[in-house]
Design a protein around this motif. Sequence first.
Motif, PDB file in Angstrom:
ATOM      1  N   ALA A 155     -42.096  10.502  26.780  1.00  0.00           N
ATOM      2  CA  ALA A 155     -42.121  11.941  27.031  1.00  0.00           C
ATOM      3  C   ALA A 155     -40.880  12.582  26.424  1.00  0.00           C
ATOM      4  CB  ALA A 155     -42.194  12.219  28.530  1.00  0.00           C
ATOM      5  N   ALA A 210     -46.597   2.203  23.908  1.00  0.00           N
ATOM      6  CA  ALA A 210     -48.055   2.105  24.050  1.00  0.00           C
ATOM      7  C   ALA A 210     -48.488   0.682  24.353  1.00  0.00           C
ATOM      8  CB  ALA A 210     -48.745   2.605  22.790  1.00  0.00           C
ATOM      9  N   LEU A 238     -43.809   6.808  32.748  1.00  0.00           N
ATOM     10  CA  LEU A 238     -43.141   7.654  31.759  1.00  0.00           C
ATOM     11  C   LEU A 238     -41.707   7.230  31.502  1.00  0.00           C
ATOM     12  CD1 LEU A 238     -44.150  11.170  33.144  1.00  0.00           C
ATOM     13  CD2 LEU A 238     -45.213   9.963  31.241  1.00  0.00           C
ATOM     14  N   ARG A 261     -50.619  18.250  26.342  1.00  0.00           N
ATOM     15  CA  ARG A 261     -49.661  17.196  25.972  1.00  0.00           C
ATOM     16  C   ARG A 261     -48.470  17.146  26.922  1.00  0.00           C
ATOM     17  NH1 ARG A 261     -49.844  18.258  19.507  1.00  0.00           N
ATOM     18  NH2 ARG A 261     -49.906  20.394  20.200  1.00  0.00           N
ATOM     19  N   THR A 294     -45.926   5.918  28.576  1.00  0.00           N
ATOM     20  CA  THR A 294     -45.951   7.137  27.774  1.00  0.00           C
ATOM     21  C   THR A 294     -44.525   7.591  27.529  1.00  0.00           C
ATOM     22  OG1 THR A 294     -48.075   7.839  28.698  1.00  0.00           O
ATOM     23  CG2 THR A 294     -46.724   9.546  27.686  1.00  0.00           C
ATOM     24  N   VAL A 328     -46.815  15.999  30.042  1.00  0.00           N
ATOM     25  CA  VAL A 328     -47.052  14.866  30.947  1.00  0.00           C
ATOM     26  C   VAL A 328     -46.059  14.832  32.107  1.00  0.00           C
ATOM     27  CG1 VAL A 328     -48.169  13.439  29.198  1.00  0.00           C
ATOM     28  CG2 VAL A 328     -45.689  13.277  29.495  1.00  0.00           C
ATOM     29  N   SER A 355     -50.648   9.878  18.895  1.00  0.00           N
ATOM     30  CA  SER A 355     -50.659   8.774  19.854  1.00  0.00           C
ATOM     31  C   SER A 355     -50.850   9.307  21.262  1.00  0.00           C
ATOM     32  CB  SER A 355     -49.339   8.001  19.788  1.00  0.00           C
ATOM     33  OG  SER A 355     -49.282   7.025  20.806  1.00  0.00           O
ATOM     34  N   THR A 356     -51.712   8.661  22.003  1.00  0.00           N
ATOM     35  CA  THR A 356     -51.887   9.023  23.412  1.00  0.00           C
ATOM     36  C   THR A 356     -50.679   8.585  24.237  1.00  0.00           C
ATOM     37  OG1 THR A 356     -53.084   6.969  23.837  1.00  0.00           O
ATOM     38  CG2 THR A 356     -54.407   8.926  23.303  1.00  0.00           C
ATOM     39  N   ALA A 357     -49.802   7.789  23.654  1.00  0.00           N
ATOM     40  CA  ALA A 357     -48.595   7.329  24.351  1.00  0.00           C
ATOM     41  C   ALA A 357     -47.408   8.258  24.099  1.00  0.00           C
ATOM     42  CB  ALA A 357     -48.244   5.904  23.913  1.00  0.00           C
ATOM     43  N   LEU A 358     -47.679   9.447  23.564  1.00  0.00           N
ATOM     44  CA  LEU A 358     -46.620  10.420  23.333  1.00  0.00           C
ATOM     45  C   LEU A 358     -46.992  11.719  24.025  1.00  0.00           C
ATOM     46  CD1 LEU A 358     -43.953  11.236  21.951  1.00  0.00           C
ATOM     47  CD2 LEU A 358     -45.313  11.915  19.963  1.00  0.00           C
ATOM     48  N   GLY A 359     -46.077  12.204  24.856  1.00  0.00           N
ATOM     49  CA  GLY A 359     -46.294  13.461  25.559  1.00  0.00           C
ATOM     50  C   GLY A 359     -45.010  14.255  25.629  1.00  0.00           C
ATOM     51  N   THR A 394     -42.907   4.949  20.256  1.00  0.00           N
ATOM     52  CA  THR A 394     -44.228   5.194  20.827  1.00  0.00           C
ATOM     53  C   THR A 394     -45.116   3.965  20.697  1.00  0.00           C
ATOM     54  OG1 THR A 394     -44.024   7.542  20.336  1.00  0.00           O
ATOM     55  CG2 THR A 394     -46.228   6.734  20.753  1.00  0.00           C
TER      56      THR A 394
END
Length: 171
Positions: free
Chosen positions: A103, A96, A66, A156, A101, A158, A127-131, A92
């Motif tokens: 955050a 990614a 992160l 979401r 990720t 993380v 995007s799964t790389a954003l939390g 992001t």
Amino acid sequence: MSDISIVRHIEMNTKRTYIDEVKSIVKKHRLELFSIDTEDLGNTEEDKIKSLVKVFDVAQKLGIPLVMPNLHGKSGDREVTKRNIKYIKKLTERAASRGITLAIKVHAGTPVDKTATLIQILDEIDSTALGVTLDTREFYRAGEDISEAISKIGKRIVHVHLRDYPRREQM
């Protein structure tokens, strides 16, 4: 621009000797590295992105999943929010590609000062790389109901910062 001021506790150094030294210290003390909280310094968006890409590279080599950038600008300004959405999207994409990720968090006095803005960003950047980093003090300072925010943000989240904060009268 000095890379040392971007992240105060780690060098922006991807040389094998440095990475191995940090990993050795972590192992020796039975620690786990899980996030880097940054300042996105630079005069231009391009400078900020370059600086954060260096952070992503170090994080990747150290196995840190992160990275938490700070966002700057006026809260409540729609144009600033639009610019930040574009900026976060660029970050992001770069995160990614390194398995990192990004955050982001609600932080009083910044462009992301309310849960609604945070959710807008999350909805616009698929995007799964954003939390989200759930920072209890910052939600409190923003006058947000933390339990309500958690129910809206949900999976979401993380990363969590559980921090003490004074009563509202003391702020």
